[in-house]
Design an enzyme around this catalytic site. Structure first.
Site, PDB file in Angstrom:
ATOM      1  N   ARG A   1       0.837  -1.206   0.000  1.00  0.00           N
ATOM      2  CA  ARG A   1       0.000   0.000   0.000  1.00  0.00           C
ATOM      3  C   ARG A   1       0.871   1.256   0.000  1.00  0.00           C
ATOM      4  NH1 ARG A   1      -3.505   2.814   4.059  1.00  0.00           N
ATOM      5  NH2 ARG A   1      -5.266   3.622   2.872  1.00  0.00           N
TER       6      ARG A   1
ATOM      7  N   HIS B   1       0.800   4.147  -2.936  1.00  0.00           N
ATOM      8  CA  HIS B   1       0.477   5.531  -2.585  1.00  0.00           C
ATOM      9  C   HIS B   1       1.619   6.475  -2.948  1.00  0.00           C
ATOM     10  CE1 HIS B   1      -3.243   5.377   0.152  1.00  0.00           C
ATOM     11  NE2 HIS B   1      -3.181   4.241  -0.511  1.00  0.00           N
TER      12      HIS B   1
ATOM     13  N   GLY C   1       5.332   9.640  -9.084  1.00  0.00           N
ATOM     14  CA  GLY C   1       6.358   8.618  -9.218  1.00  0.00           C
ATOM     15  C   GLY C   1       6.929   8.168  -7.886  1.00  0.00           C
TER      16      GLY C   1
ATOM     17  N   ASP D   1       9.136   8.532  -5.560  1.00  0.00           N
ATOM     18  CA  ASP D   1      10.154   9.495  -5.118  1.00  0.00           C
ATOM     19  C   ASP D   1      10.226   9.628  -3.605  1.00  0.00           C
ATOM     20  OD1 ASP D   1       7.778  10.742  -4.641  1.00  0.00           O
ATOM     21  OD2 ASP D   1       8.245  12.584  -5.746  1.00  0.00           O
TER      22      ASP D   1
ATOM     23  N   ASN E   1      -3.492   8.898   2.892  1.00  0.00           N
ATOM     24  CA  ASN E   1      -2.182   8.458   3.365  1.00  0.00           C
ATOM     25  C   ASN E   1      -2.075   8.383   4.882  1.00  0.00           C
ATOM     26  OD1 ASN E   1      -1.193   8.279   0.758  1.00  0.00           O
ATOM     27  ND2 ASN E   1      -0.451  10.384   0.736  1.00  0.00           N
TER      28      ASN E   1
ATOM     29  N   PRO F   1      -6.703   7.504  -6.577  1.00  0.00           N
ATOM     30  CA  PRO F   1      -8.091   7.153  -6.901  1.00  0.00           C
ATOM     31  C   PRO F   1      -8.931   6.993  -5.636  1.00  0.00           C
ATOM     32  CG  PRO F   1      -6.553   5.804  -8.154  1.00  0.00           C
ATOM     33  CD  PRO F   1      -5.745   6.530  -7.120  1.00  0.00           C
TER      34      PRO F   1
ATOM     35  N   HIS G   1      -4.635  -6.300  -3.094  1.00  0.00           N
ATOM     36  CA  HIS G   1      -5.718  -6.503  -2.124  1.00  0.00           C
ATOM     37  C   HIS G   1      -5.769  -7.942  -1.614  1.00  0.00           C
ATOM     38  CE1 HIS G   1      -8.389  -2.792  -3.251  1.00  0.00           C
ATOM     39  NE2 HIS G   1      -7.172  -2.467  -2.847  1.00  0.00           N
TER      40      HIS G   1
ATOM     41  N   SER H   1      -5.697 -18.045   2.714  1.00  0.00           N
ATOM     42  CA  SER H   1      -4.899 -17.301   1.745  1.00  0.00           C
ATOM     43  C   SER H   1      -4.896 -15.794   1.994  1.00  0.00           C
ATOM     44  CB  SER H   1      -5.437 -17.586   0.337  1.00  0.00           C
ATOM     45  OG  SER H   1      -4.645 -16.990  -0.644  1.00  0.00           O
TER      46      SER H   1
END
Length: 303
Positions: free
Chosen positions: A69, A73, A79, A81, A98, A136, A166, A223
């Site tokens: 995740r 993010h 990018g 960075d 975030n 998104p 996910h 799983s």
């Protein structure tokens, strides 16, 4: 993954890179495999990071989901960075998506996924304002999500594979209550949800609960902490937890790919390829960025 575990992992990695930053030097070259070889004297940077991740995975097996995740993010916005680590009252770190974010390739492998080669050499960019973190929305449609990924140079197939993260992820009851009790203000549950899953989730997420419990996005208990294609097998059976997950299996634009992954045997390889492609989004090299001496702040002096 607990906030204390996340903080310690990030602190440990930051300490590693802070120590190495005094020994390492960059260069005006594009991304490449083995970029750090020979740049930090005798230090094997990837082995050091891998060791840190492996040690923490033994203590907390939820780390693959947390780091997957975190990478998404960070990389999806400007990018890869590391701008998500920058401190500041209105920095990217403080953007609402975030606030709950917790060396991803190593964590994926430890979680049962395939090992993929990572290209390195990207530099860090400036701090980004929280309001400009264009991640998104959880309520986005499949078609709008495809457009959002396309703006980053990622196609619809890339998007579907990247959602495979996910398979080891979790959400919370508060984010799915509408699907359980009052879908689109109908006073009824989401009709696309499998009835047995609905019953289980209503037990897990009762109305007016005092605790916002977590829910595995992969409802296969064998799983839910393994990086594999089980998530896709669940959503094709109408056992998606988030509305977007279920839409992914129903929308004509993504349904064929979801079905192919659910019934295929090459998820690990294809997921790794999508992660590599994510790592090249808006990458900064050469004179465009800088190599920070601290993970949490922009260097005051230019390179």
């Amino acid at each position: 993954m607990s906030s204390s575990s996340v903080a310690l992992v990030v602190f440990t990695l930051a300490l590693v890179f802070s120590t190495l930053s005094h020994q390492c030097h960059g260069g005006d070259v594009p991304l490449q495999v083995g970029y750090y070889k020979g740049k930090c004297r005798l230090a094997d940077v990837e082995a050091i990071v891998g060791g840190v991740v492996k040690a923490w995975y033994k203590r907390d097996p939820t780390i693959p989901a947390a780091l997957l995740r975190m990478q998404f993010h960070d990389c999806f916005v400007n990018g890869c960075d590391a701008s998500i680590l920058l401190d500041g009252s209105s920095s990217e770190k403080t953007a609402v998506p975030n606030l709950s974010v917790e060396a991803t390739r190593d964590a994926v492998a430890l979680g049962g996924g395939g090992w993929y080669i990572v290209q390195a050499g990207g530099e860090t960019g400036p701090s980004l304002l929280a309001k400009n973190a264009d991640l998104p929305s959880p309520s986005i449609s499949v078609s709008d999500s495809i457009k959002a990924f396309a703006r980053k140079g990622l196609n619809a197939t890339d998007m579907v594979y990247l959602l495979g993260g996910h398979t080891v992820g979790v959400t919370h009851c508060s984010l799915i209550m509408d699907r359980l009790y009052n879908f689109q203000n109908t006073g009824k549950p989401d009709p696309t949800m499998d009835s047995s899953l609905l019953a289980a989730l209503r037990h897990r997420c009762p109305r007016n609960a005092s605790v916002d419990s977590s829910v595995d996005l992969d409802q296969n208990p064998l799983s839910s902490m393994i990086v594999d294609n089980s998530y896709y097998r669940q959503i094709v059976r109408n056992r998606g937890i988030l509305k977007f997950d279920q839409d992914l299996a129903l929308d004509p634009m993504s349904k064929p790919t979801v079905g192919a992954i659910a019934n295929g045997f090459d998820f690990s390889t294809r997921f790794g390829q999508a992660m590599i492609k994510l790592g090249t989004v808006d990458v900064l090299t050469g004179k465009q960025g800088q190599i920070r001496s601290s993970c949490r702040a922009i260097n005051n002096a230019s390179k």
